[in-house]
Scaffold this motif. Structure first.
Motif, mmCIF file in Angstrom:
data_model
loop_
_atom_site.group_PDB
_atom_site.id
_atom_site.type_symbol
_atom_site.label_atom_id
_atom_site.label_comp_id
_atom_site.label_asym_id
_atom_site.label_seq_id
_atom_site.Cartn_x
_atom_site.Cartn_y
_atom_site.Cartn_z
ATOM 1 N N THR A 147 0.765 -1.288 0.061
ATOM 2 C CA THR A 147 -0.006 -0.057 0.142
ATOM 3 C C THR A 147 0.948 1.064 -0.108
ATOM 4 O O THR A 147 0.579 2.162 -0.807
ATOM 5 C CB THR A 147 -1.005 -0.168 1.377
ATOM 6 O OG1 THR A 147 -1.927 -1.207 1.225
ATOM 7 C CG2 THR A 147 -1.759 1.429 1.204
ATOM 8 N N ILE A 148 1.933 1.288 0.797
ATOM 9 C CA ILE A 148 2.981 2.281 0.748
ATOM 10 C C ILE A 148 3.598 2.655 -0.417
ATOM 11 O O ILE A 148 3.742 3.707 -1.091
ATOM 12 C CB ILE A 148 3.777 2.210 1.937
ATOM 13 C CG1 ILE A 148 3.262 2.162 3.298
ATOM 14 C CG2 ILE A 148 4.955 3.186 1.903
ATOM 15 C CD1 ILE A 148 4.157 1.699 4.521
ATOM 16 N N ILE B 289 2.737 1.529 -3.603
ATOM 17 C CA ILE B 289 1.357 2.161 -4.322
ATOM 18 C C ILE B 289 1.271 3.572 -4.324
ATOM 19 O O ILE B 289 1.256 4.375 -5.243
ATOM 20 C CB ILE B 289 0.125 1.281 -4.451
ATOM 21 C CG1 ILE B 289 0.571 -0.178 -4.808
ATOM 22 C CG2 ILE B 289 -0.870 2.182 -5.124
ATOM 23 C CD1 ILE B 289 -0.720 -1.069 -4.483
ATOM 24 N N GLY B 290 1.157 4.066 -2.923
ATOM 25 C CA GLY B 290 0.970 5.297 -2.808
ATOM 26 C C GLY B 290 2.111 6.236 -3.224
ATOM 27 O O GLY B 290 2.024 7.542 -3.687
ATOM 28 N N ALA B 291 3.161 5.856 -3.019
ATOM 29 C CA ALA B 291 4.510 6.479 -3.391
ATOM 30 C C ALA B 291 4.661 6.655 -4.978
ATOM 31 O O ALA B 291 5.039 7.594 -5.345
ATOM 32 C CB ALA B 291 5.737 5.767 -2.819
ATOM 33 N N VAL C 294 1.906 6.612 -7.022
ATOM 34 C CA VAL C 294 0.919 7.487 -7.568
ATOM 35 C C VAL C 294 1.713 9.187 -7.095
ATOM 36 O O VAL C 294 1.393 9.752 -7.934
ATOM 37 C CB VAL C 294 -0.398 7.395 -6.938
ATOM 38 C CG1 VAL C 294 -1.377 8.516 -6.958
ATOM 39 C CG2 VAL C 294 -0.832 6.023 -7.201
ATOM 40 N N LEU C 295 2.103 9.413 -5.779
ATOM 41 C CA LEU C 295 2.593 10.716 -5.796
ATOM 42 C C LEU C 295 3.671 11.047 -6.726
ATOM 43 O O LEU C 295 3.568 12.331 -6.880
ATOM 44 C CB LEU C 295 2.938 10.798 -4.206
ATOM 45 C CG LEU C 295 1.732 10.751 -3.203
ATOM 46 C CD1 LEU C 295 2.397 10.628 -1.577
ATOM 47 C CD2 LEU C 295 0.989 11.777 -3.158
ATOM 48 N N SER C 296 4.519 10.120 -6.696
ATOM 49 C CA SER C 296 5.442 10.381 -7.665
ATOM 50 C C SER C 296 5.196 10.587 -9.139
ATOM 51 O O SER C 296 5.709 11.487 -9.728
ATOM 52 C CB SER C 296 6.729 9.028 -7.750
ATOM 53 O OG SER C 296 7.635 9.352 -8.670
ATOM 54 N N SER D 293 9.069 7.405 -10.560
ATOM 55 C CA SER D 293 8.166 6.311 -10.273
ATOM 56 C C SER D 293 8.422 4.906 -10.839
ATOM 57 O O SER D 293 8.293 3.992 -10.310
ATOM 58 C CB SER D 293 6.738 6.763 -10.649
ATOM 59 O OG SER D 293 6.652 7.079 -12.150
#
Length: 282
Positions: free
Chosen positions: A56-57, A59-61, A63-65, A226
């Motif tokens: 989860t972390i 995937i979030g990283a 997306v934010l990237s 990313s």
């Protein structure tokens, strides 16, 4: 003449015996790797269940990237001085899987060629332990890299360019549309996890290696940040999945009473030297 003729007839026979032993060693290794899994302790949790939070972390990283870091990262890398980019090109070459797979594969083939039924039990046991460890590193690095190579061409993300980080051409199978994920980062972080399990003492050096490879891919404008993040996660997770495969067959690893996976003790340096002397003598 008779002695010479006897030697000539003996040598082909020895070569045939060596070739037969080599084939049997390869077959035995594959059978062992593909054998049915054994029952593990109930408290063992597979990797795909253990890394839910980490996934989860990650995937979030990613997306934010994509939203906030990819474009500035590409612009920053494009403005780096040429000498620094040249250094990055020298570094990034060591992220190719061949630097790991070729020597590891060659060692396994050499052991399969040298191992013979006439060797004593201790020598054969040491060689078997060595092959298991080498085999794990080979599969744990090679398999995620292979899957990454296919997936990136399915996704078809354009490499860093004026088109921006959201340009895609799926199933194009062209190198310029193979940015996501980074294959070099996949290899580097798979090696970090796999070799780190087998040789824990070299983990600090492996971290430096993996981070340098990942950074170099951005510096030479071959990937967005990313791409590197997802490649690192893909390689590390792939090495964990392969380890679970070996664990289920009790090859090189075992599950402790606490449910954690531990690496089996390998042969000592003294034992390895003894076996090397036996192989040279044979």
């Amino acid at each position: 003449m008779t002695a010479s003729g006897g030697a000539n007839t003996h040598e082909p026979g020895a070569a045939v015996a060596r070739a037969t032993a080599f084939r049997e060693n390869i077959r035995a290794g594959l059978r062992t790797l593909l054998r049915r899994p054994r029952r593990l302790t109930p408290n063992f949790v597979p990797a795909w269940q253990r890394v839910k939070i980490h996934s989860t972390i990650a995937i979030g990283a990613v997306v934010l990237s994509m939203l906030f870091l990819d474009t500035p990262g590409y612009q920053f890398a494009a403005g780096l001085p040429s000498w620094l980019v040249d250094v990055a090109y020298d570094i990034t070459d060591f992220g190719r899987s061949g630097w790991i797979l070729v020597p590891v594969g060659a060692l396994m083939v050499l052991i399969a060629f040298l191992a013979s039924p006439v060797l004593d039990y201790m020598s054969r046991a040491v060689l078997a332990m060595a092959v298991v460890r080498l085999g794990y590193v080979f599969v744990a690095v090679g398999l995620p890299g292979l899957v990454s190579t296919v997936v990136k061409r399915w996704i078809g993300r354009v490499r860093p360019s004026a088109f921006g980080p959201f340009a895609y051409e799926p199933f194009s199978w062209r190198p310029e549309y193979a940015s996501f994920p980074s294959g070099h980062a996949t290899t580097a972080f798979a090696a970090l996890v796999a070799i780190g399990f087998v040789f824990p003492r070299v983990r600090p050096a492996l971290w430096v290696y993996a981070v340098l490879i990942a950074a170099s891919r951005v510096m030479v404008c071959a990937h967005y940040p990313s791409d590197v993040i997802v490649g690192a996660a893909f390689g590390a997770f792939g090495a964990l999945l392969v380890r679970d495969w070996f664990v289920a067959r009790r090859l090189g690893f075992f599950v402790g009473r606490d449910g954690a996976v531990h690496t089996k003790a390998g042969p000592s340096l003294r034992r390895i030297k003894q076996v090397a002397r036996v192989l040279v003598a044979s």
